[in-house]
Design an enzyme around this catalytic site. Structure first.
Site, PDB file in Angstrom:
ATOM      1  N   GLY A 138      14.654  -6.366  -3.916  1.00  0.00           N
ATOM      2  CA  GLY A 138      13.831  -5.369  -4.592  1.00  0.00           C
ATOM      3  C   GLY A 138      13.877  -4.021  -3.862  1.00  0.00           C
ATOM      4  O   GLY A 138      14.076  -4.078  -2.747  1.00  0.00           O
ATOM      5  N   GLN A 143      11.583   4.349  -1.243  1.00  0.00           N
ATOM      6  CA  GLN A 143      12.314   3.764  -0.103  1.00  0.00           C
ATOM      7  C   GLN A 143      13.650   4.579   0.290  1.00  0.00           C
ATOM      8  O   GLN A 143      14.235   4.477   1.287  1.00  0.00           O
ATOM      9  CB  GLN A 143      12.281   2.106  -0.147  1.00  0.00           C
ATOM     10  CG  GLN A 143      11.279   1.439  -0.207  1.00  0.00           C
ATOM     11  CD  GLN A 143      11.478  -0.068  -0.450  1.00  0.00           C
ATOM     12  OE1 GLN A 143      11.469  -0.518  -1.267  1.00  0.00           O
ATOM     13  NE2 GLN A 143      11.622  -0.894   0.888  1.00  0.00           N
ATOM     14  N   CYS A 183      10.507  -6.801   3.938  1.00  0.00           N
ATOM     15  CA  CYS A 183      10.403  -5.660   3.290  1.00  0.00           C
ATOM     16  C   CYS A 183      11.555  -4.867   4.035  1.00  0.00           C
ATOM     17  O   CYS A 183      11.922  -4.633   5.297  1.00  0.00           O
ATOM     18  CB  CYS A 183       9.290  -4.796   3.415  1.00  0.00           C
ATOM     19  SG  CYS A 183       9.370  -3.003   2.739  1.00  0.00           S
ATOM     20  N   LEU A 184      12.468  -3.880   3.354  1.00  0.00           N
ATOM     21  CA  LEU A 184      13.544  -3.543   3.824  1.00  0.00           C
ATOM     22  C   LEU A 184      13.211  -2.252   4.675  1.00  0.00           C
ATOM     23  O   LEU A 184      13.935  -1.691   5.601  1.00  0.00           O
ATOM     24  CB  LEU A 184      14.550  -2.819   2.830  1.00  0.00           C
ATOM     25  CG  LEU A 184      15.370  -3.926   1.937  1.00  0.00           C
ATOM     26  CD1 LEU A 184      16.087  -3.282   0.840  1.00  0.00           C
ATOM     27  CD2 LEU A 184      16.304  -4.860   2.870  1.00  0.00           C
ATOM     28  N   HIS A 225       4.981  -6.229  -4.955  1.00  0.00           N
ATOM     29  CA  HIS A 225       5.343  -5.828  -3.621  1.00  0.00           C
ATOM     30  C   HIS A 225       5.896  -4.300  -3.679  1.00  0.00           C
ATOM     31  O   HIS A 225       5.421  -3.322  -3.104  1.00  0.00           O
ATOM     32  CB  HIS A 225       6.532  -6.738  -2.880  1.00  0.00           C
ATOM     33  CG  HIS A 225       6.990  -6.018  -1.619  1.00  0.00           C
ATOM     34  ND1 HIS A 225       6.777  -6.563  -0.343  1.00  0.00           N
ATOM     35  CD2 HIS A 225       7.845  -4.955  -1.525  1.00  0.00           C
ATOM     36  CE1 HIS A 225       7.333  -5.823   0.618  1.00  0.00           C
ATOM     37  NE2 HIS A 225       8.042  -4.683  -0.227  1.00  0.00           N
ATOM     38  N   GLU A 226       6.742  -4.142  -4.713  1.00  0.00           N
ATOM     39  CA  GLU A 226       7.511  -2.945  -5.268  1.00  0.00           C
ATOM     40  C   GLU A 226       6.423  -1.794  -5.771  1.00  0.00           C
ATOM     41  O   GLU A 226       6.455  -0.608  -5.669  1.00  0.00           O
ATOM     42  CB  GLU A 226       8.594  -3.112  -6.027  1.00  0.00           C
ATOM     43  CG  GLU A 226       9.725  -3.865  -5.749  1.00  0.00           C
ATOM     44  CD  GLU A 226      10.271  -3.595  -4.164  1.00  0.00           C
ATOM     45  OE1 GLU A 226      10.077  -2.340  -3.848  1.00  0.00           O
ATOM     46  OE2 GLU A 226      10.607  -4.657  -3.329  1.00  0.00           O
ATOM     47  N   HIS A 229       4.569  -0.173  -3.202  1.00  0.00           N
ATOM     48  CA  HIS A 229       5.414   1.044  -2.738  1.00  0.00           C
ATOM     49  C   HIS A 229       4.904   2.163  -3.381  1.00  0.00           C
ATOM     50  O   HIS A 229       5.038   3.386  -3.032  1.00  0.00           O
ATOM     51  CB  HIS A 229       6.858   0.582  -2.696  1.00  0.00           C
ATOM     52  CG  HIS A 229       7.271   0.102  -1.467  1.00  0.00           C
ATOM     53  ND1 HIS A 229       7.262   0.504  -0.175  1.00  0.00           N
ATOM     54  CD2 HIS A 229       8.085  -1.149  -1.481  1.00  0.00           C
ATOM     55  CE1 HIS A 229       7.839  -0.438   0.760  1.00  0.00           C
ATOM     56  NE2 HIS A 229       8.245  -1.537   0.001  1.00  0.00           N
TER      57      HIS A 229
HETATM   58 ZN    ZN Z   1       9.228  -3.130   0.571  1.00  0.00          ZN
END
Ligand code: ZN
Length: 265
Positions: A138, A143, A183-184, A225-226, A229
């Site tokens: 995701g 990001q 998370c990236l 989660h996204e 963001h």
């Molecule tokens: Zn994330």
């Protein structure tokens, strides 16, 4: 400055090749020039170039390209070919830099998408390339440094779905699930987090049409989660105080750009 000078020298050399070869076949230039200068400056091209490398039309004055050697066209063609291949590679793989904590952009709420055109499609394509390169499931546009309410998810391999969700709004949530989350933008950290088990989300697709999706388990977790963001929230800020304290050292290392090993909590 080295490159322009070298390029200029190349062009001068090409010009000299053409002019001295023209003299060999009796070409008379339309503009008068001192041929001795060129004879002095140029080397013996008849010795260094095969005759097949130089092509002249019978009526040399009728065509401004008549005294241009074939290898010039060949060189130009190779440049076009190389440029085309490079362009294709760049278009196929557009990897963007993934922002990591504590980049302030990650804590900035994203703006609603109002234009559903080529720029949006390019952004989504880049996001997929970027997410896949990072082995993520995701990614939110923020990001990748773009403050627009766009997120993508690819959970096909986990039995869920793949898709792009634009301007998502949480309509309903129910139940509870607790599972490891990563998370990236917080590379290397994986921590358990409690979230709703089921959600209903309304969003727009790439064409701007409004749709709804019901998600549960990992799919619901990924969507939430996204969506966090898009509101400028990173998942570590949602941890219970004791867990956040337990992982404070790792979080600090990540903020300093120090790579940490993924350790299950
Ligand atoms: Zn994330």
């Amino acid at each position: 400055m080295a490159l322009p000078i070298a390029s200029c020298l190349d062009l001068c050399t090409l010009a000299l090749h053409g002019i001295s070869a023209a003299e060999e076949v009796g070409f008379e230039p339309t503009e008068p020039f001192d041929s001795t200068v060129f004879k002095t400056a140029a080397f013996d091209h008849s010795a260094t170039l095969p005759s097949s490398d130089i092509f002249f039309r019978r009526d040399k004055r009728s065509n401004i390209f008549a005294n241009t050697p074939n290898y010039f066209y060949g060189t130009v063609s190779y440049f076009f070919l190389a440029g085309s291949i490079f362009h294709s590679i760049v278009k196929v793989m557009a990897i963007r830099i993934i922002l990591t904590i504590p980049d302030p952009v990650l804590y900035t709420p994203s703006l609603p998408v109002t234009s559903f055109g080529r720029d949006l499609r390019n952004l989504v394509r880049d996001m997929y390339d970027t997410m896949n390169k990072a082995n993520g499931v995701g990614l939110a546009a923020v990001q990748a440094g773009v403050l627009q309410r766009v997120l993508i998810i690819d959970l096909e391999h986990q039995g869920f779905r793949k898709g792009v969700f634009i301007n998502p709004v949480l309509l309903e949530s129910s139940g509870e699930q607790r599972s490891e989350e990563g998370c990236l933008s917080v590379p290397g950290l994986s921590v358990p987090l409690t979230r709703p088990k089921k959600v209903v989300v309304e969003y727009q697709n790439l064409s701007g049409r409004t749709e709804r999706v019901e998600a549960e388990n990992l799919f619901a977790r990924a969507l939430l989660h996204e969506m966090d963001h898009l509101d400028g929230k990173v998942f570590i800020d949602l941890l219970e105080p004791d867990l956040r304290l337990a992982h404070a050292e790792e979080i600090e290392k990540i903020k300093q750009g120090i790579r940490i090993e993924a350790v299950p909590s």
